[in-house]
Design a protein around this motif. Structure first.
Motif, mmCIF file in Angstrom:
data_model
loop_
_atom_site.group_PDB
_atom_site.id
_atom_site.type_symbol
_atom_site.label_atom_id
_atom_site.label_comp_id
_atom_site.label_asym_id
_atom_site.label_seq_id
_atom_site.Cartn_x
_atom_site.Cartn_y
_atom_site.Cartn_z
ATOM 1 N N GLY A 124 14.680 -2.263 41.635
ATOM 2 C CA GLY A 124 15.942 -2.374 42.943
ATOM 3 C C GLY A 124 15.227 -0.438 42.911
ATOM 4 N N SER A 128 15.765 -0.222 48.569
ATOM 5 C CA SER A 128 17.095 -1.221 48.480
ATOM 6 C C SER A 128 16.731 -1.629 47.241
ATOM 7 C CB SER A 128 15.943 -2.578 49.690
ATOM 8 O OG SER A 128 14.994 -2.966 48.872
ATOM 9 N N CYS A 129 17.980 -2.368 46.847
ATOM 10 C CA CYS A 129 19.055 -2.698 46.042
ATOM 11 C C CYS A 129 19.711 -4.853 46.645
ATOM 12 C CB CYS A 129 19.690 -1.507 45.418
ATOM 13 S SG CYS A 129 19.022 -0.420 44.697
ATOM 14 N N LYS A 131 21.900 -7.034 46.056
ATOM 15 C CA LYS A 131 23.014 -7.153 45.007
ATOM 16 C C LYS A 131 23.299 -7.133 43.847
ATOM 17 C CE LYS A 131 27.123 -9.314 47.419
ATOM 18 N NZ LYS A 131 28.132 -9.649 45.703
ATOM 19 N N ALA A 134 24.844 -5.261 41.600
ATOM 20 C CA ALA A 134 26.214 -4.633 41.726
ATOM 21 C C ALA A 134 27.065 -5.814 40.419
ATOM 22 C CB ALA A 134 26.904 -4.599 43.035
ATOM 23 N N LEU A 168 22.803 2.242 43.745
ATOM 24 C CA LEU A 168 23.464 1.218 44.594
ATOM 25 C C LEU A 168 24.034 1.448 45.182
ATOM 26 C CD1 LEU A 168 24.789 -1.748 42.531
ATOM 27 C CD2 LEU A 168 23.360 -2.554 43.720
ATOM 28 N N GLU A 173 19.270 0.592 51.350
ATOM 29 C CA GLU A 173 19.761 -0.577 51.604
ATOM 30 C C GLU A 173 20.503 -1.251 50.747
ATOM 31 O OE1 GLU A 173 17.882 -4.262 54.733
ATOM 32 O OE2 GLU A 173 17.349 -3.584 54.511
ATOM 33 N N VAL A 174 21.335 -2.394 50.826
ATOM 34 C CA VAL A 174 21.570 -2.912 49.664
ATOM 35 C C VAL A 174 21.293 -4.703 49.792
ATOM 36 C CG1 VAL A 174 23.667 -3.955 48.417
ATOM 37 C CG2 VAL A 174 23.025 -2.069 48.450
ATOM 38 N N ASP A 176 21.646 -8.784 50.315
ATOM 39 C CA ASP A 176 22.142 -9.862 49.550
ATOM 40 C C ASP A 176 21.240 -11.292 50.082
ATOM 41 O OD1 ASP A 176 23.588 -12.146 49.044
ATOM 42 O OD2 ASP A 176 25.179 -11.770 50.268
#
Length: 867
Positions: A124, A128-129, A131, A134, A168, A173-174, A176
């Motif tokens: 990350g 971007s990371c 999800k 989290a 995050l 952008e996070v 999925d």
């Protein structure tokens, strides 16, 4: 990505060069701290990160000879839960990037290099990371609610979770991406898996449970149309009859893995709707891993579920289920007896100790100090039965070892596991975070550019030296309410290392290591001053800051450490051919350094002294110009007047010995010149340091000086000069002085000299000899000529007795020397005329005073003994 081991990730982060990583967190079932210190710690700290390791306390068996930094520069945490603490996580976290590797490999040589393991990596950054980071942050934050952790670990988990949350929150952008984090924290691992039917189920794990209970539950849940089970015939731990029965029931493909390495990777893989998914991470095919939640006694497990493009099941040949029928399940039994310690932490009042569970019997705590051999233990406190923690008013440096001793019913002593004392302030300090700005100047660079040398002088005089002999304690309250201290309660070894790091921040590691007599480090990425700590028991030294390249293996780095390929100059730069103005600038530079040395601390004074030696050896002064001698003497006198830290005594004593030997080569012993006075003043100032001189450091300090100073910098000569100064033996000094005068002299006993040769007046030769040793309380010297003439002089302040025979009779005389008159002065005058004669008649008869002097010397006759 293809991941050889988590070491690859650490080296990849280090190569960014921005040292943004603030924390490296390592969770593992078993941890070989010695292995990690040798191959992982340096790379982690080179990223600029604090380091926390957490392993299962029941599996803790550290080697104190290999783990030298635990509790000092990183936190060696421990965990305990109802089952095994079994996650495998390496997480590198900072404000710009996060890398998390979740897999099957323990933090051991086998887990990071030798075994066949499976790792999944999450990345990350601000762009971007995933999800799933989290979910990882949430898992870390809540882990202390379910697992008993040693002091400092909950704070580290919370801190790392905060890094993940922050990134995050800032990421553009996070994503999925379908990757799901699974663990035993909220529910059994099995509950995270789909309910069948699935088209295919493939499994591989090094450990199954008795009765294949977990595997059967897994198959019953997923209801696969095709079941594949991979195993290694000699290495996989499974219940053969139970696996056979399950394989026959489901018409499974039983696959023999032909991999020669131990297959330690864990895999549960299924296909549904044409899509293939895999669970990788720490869970084995056991009930504790798959069927029980952490809160109900299950293992602490961590894994990732992700979609995979192709099967990860190992290749192998199919065998009939009967092939495993005879394989018996080997029940593993723990060999550990005695109590279990969870951790020990320094506090303002001593030590705070945590036990894994309430003690069933009373016991006592034993301490092995960091500077003592690991086999040395001292009883330091008592602990009552039922205790889960204890506070002891005992001082201990970070890195010291503790254990609990209890007595079994039969009277045998039982020892707990060993834990390292943690300095809670030091282990949360980011190592050398300012190192990116630290100068990388090498000693030879200073002689190639006068401007760089003058800049170094500016850095030197602005150094803030604050190493008091008894550092004040710095108290900080931690989250658990305990007071913790960073300054040791006794010898401040940690404070000394911190002080060296501060010095290195000004002048750089190459110059500081040069001053301390330590070899240069490849790359110069860190302080690594561990060699200064007085631990003579250490078998080997490993640099904290040894980092390799992205394609390095563990063996590559080990080979580099063994070879020690640090670049060092092969000759001292030659100033003798430089322009007159350049040489003048270096002489002036040396004078300014010497004048400033008294305002800085011991390491910088050592650096000045060594640079003076190099400046003289480089030829900044003409051959007949000995003004450098006075500067070197002043520098040594300032070293002698410094507050000397105990850890640095061998280095300081060794450098003083080398510098004194060089001074001695320029200072005549018999004739007192300015150079002789310079040597005497320096010797008097540092004599007390010479007893700590060490041959290894002497060898380092004399490197490259031979061309300039010849035999005076041979190890034997340096040690001999140092011994003479320490012993302060005027007779031994006299022998050196007579050798300079080209006399053939030797010693008889403690207080008699004998000079032999061909000379017309033996009396003057004998007088010369006692003059060379005139600082002795009483000294006698014979001079024997090959012409059968001899003379004996005896000096006992203020009386001088002479006995000589140049013909048929022996003459006895007595003189009294007053004022500035001395035997050496008479010898230089080559006459006894200025001495006051004390009459004794007749001269051919001995008189009582002379006979008494002979008796004190233990000489029965004035005649010289045959040689």
């Amino acid at each position: 990505m293809t991941l050889a081991s988590p070491l690859t990730l650490l080296l990849e982060e280090e190569q960014h060069g921005d040292r943004q990583a603030e924390d490296v967190l390592l969770l593992s079932y078993t941890i070989d701290l010695g292995f990690f210190e040798a191959f992982g710690l340096g790379a982690a700290q080179a990223c600029g990160a604090r380091v926390t390791t957490v392993g299962d306390a029941r599996m803790s068996q550290p080697d104190p000879r290999a783990a030298r930094r635990a509790g000092r520069t990183y936190l060696p945490g421990q965990a305990l839960c109802g089952g095994a603490f079994h996650p495998k996580l390496v997480l590198i976290a900072g404000p710009s990037r996060v890398t998390a590797a979740i897999g099957s490999g323990n933090a051991t040589l086998a887990g990071w290099q030798a075994n066949a393991e499976l790792w999944s990596v999450l990345y990350g950054d601000a762009t971007s990371c995933p999800k799933s980071l989290a979910d990882l942050a949430s898992w870390l934050r809540h882990l202390p609610e379910l697992v008993r952790l040693s002091h400092g670990v909950p704070d580290a988990l919370t801190r790392v979770a905060g890094h993940l949350d922050q990134l995050l929150g800032q990421a553009a952008e996070v994503i999925d991406d379908g990757v799901r984090l699974v663990s035993t924290s909220p529910a059994p691992i099995l509950d995270h898996l789909p309910v069948g039917p699935v088209e295919e189920l493939a499994v591989c794990a090094p450990f199954h449970d008795p009765g294949a209970v977990a595997l059967r539950e897994l198959v019953d849940r997923l209801q696969p149309q095709q079941l594949r089970i991979s195993y290694q015939p000699e290495l996989t731990q499974l219940d053969g009859p139970a696996v056979r029965a399950l394989a026959e029931q489901w018409d499974a493909e039983l696959r023999q893995d032909g991999e020669s390495r131990y297959r330690h990777g864990k895999l549960i893989e299924w296909t549904v709707g044409g899509a293939r998914y895999a669970l990788t991470g720490s869970p084995n095919l056991s009930g504790a891993a798959l069927l029980q939640p952490l809160a109900n006694g299950g293992n602490c497990e961590l894994g990732l579920i992700t979609r995979v493009p192709m099967s990860l099941l190992p290749e192998g040949g199919r065998v009939a289920p009967a092939a495993v029928a005879g394989k018996q399940f080997d029940v593993r039994r723990s060999a550990r007896v005695g109590a279990l310690m969870l951790g020990a932490t320094r506090t303002a009042n001593g030590l705070h100790i945590m036990f894994a569970r309430a003690l069933t019997a009373r016991g006592h705590v034993e301490l092995s100090a960091a500077a003592s051999p690991p086999e040395t233990w001292e009883r330091v406190g008592e602990v009552a039965a039922g205790a889960t923690e204890a506070n002891l008013t005992v001082s201990a440096d970070g890195g010291s070892r503790l254990r609990l001793v209890t007595t079994a019913e039969e009277g045998a002593l039982r020892y707990s596991n060993l834990v390292f004392v943690v300095d809670p302030v030091r282990v949360v300090q980011r190592p050398g975070i300012t190192a990116v700005h630290t100068p990388a100047t090498r000693p030879d660079d200073l002689f190639a550019d006068p401007r760089l040398a003058e800049k170094f002088f500016g850095d030197l005089v602005t150094l803030k030296s604050n190493l008091p002999p008894a550092p004040p304690q710095v108290v900080a309250a931690d989250r658990s309410g305990h007071d913790s201290v960073s300054s040791p309660l006794d010898d401040d070894l940690d404070g000394w290392e911190r002080y060296l790091d501060e010095c290195a921040g000004r002048i750089g590691h190459p110059l500081l290591r040069f001053a301390l007599g330590l070899p240069a480090l490849p790359g110069g990425t860190g302080a690594a001053f561990e060699a200064l700590l007085p631990v003579s028991w250490a078998d080997e030294m490993v640099s904290d800051q040894q980092a390799g390249l992205d394609d390095d293996s563990v063996e590559d780095i080990a080979a580099e450490q063994e070879a020690d390929t640090a670049e060092t100059p092969t000759v001292i730069p030659d100033l003798s051919t430089a322009e007159v103005g350049v040489r003048r600038r270096y002489r002036r530079w040396a004078e300014r350094m010497t004048a400033a040395a008294g305002q800085v601390g011991a390491p910088e004074r050592m650096l000045v002294t060594r640079l003076l030696l190099w400046t003289a050896a480089a030829g900044a002064w003409d051959r007949d110009d000995y003004s450098w001698v006075g500067l070197l003497s002043q520098s040594l006198q300032k070293i002698g007047g410094a507050e000397i830290p105990v850890p640095a005594e061998p280095q300081i004593g060794s450098l003083a010995a080398v510098a004194l030997s060089v001074l001695r080569s320029a200072a005549p012993r018999y004739v007192h010149t300015q150079e002789t006075t310079a040597f005497d003043n320096a010797a008097g100032a540092v004599a007390h340091l010479l007893v700590a001189a060490d041959r290894t450091y002497i060898e380092e300090y004399t490197q490259l000086l031979g061309n300039a100073f010849g035999s005076s910098v041979s190890i034997e000569t340096v040690e001999a000069i140092a011994a003479d100064v320490v012993q302060n033996d005027p007779v031994a000094d006299a022998l050196w002085a007579l050798a300079e005068l080209d006399r053939d002299a030797h010693r008889h006993g403690e207080r008699m000299l004998h000079v032999v040769g061909r000379f017309g007046n033996p009396m003057l030769i004998a007088l010369e000899a006692v003059g060379a040793a005139q600082d002795a309380e009483i000294i006698g010297a014979w001079a024997s000529s090959t012409s059968d003439k001899w003379a004996l002089c005896i000096w006992r302040r203020p009386d001088l007795f002479t006995i000589d025979r140049g013909g048929p009779r022996t003459l006895w005389r007595h003189y009294r020397l007053t004022g500035l008159l001395s035997p050496r002065a008479l010898a230089l005058q080559r006459s006894l005329e200025s001495a006051t004669a004390i009459p004794h008649v007749p001269h051919v008869e001995p008189f009582p005073e002379a006979l008494q002097a002979l008796a004190e010397l233990g000489v029965p006759s004035p005649e010289p003994p045959p040689d």
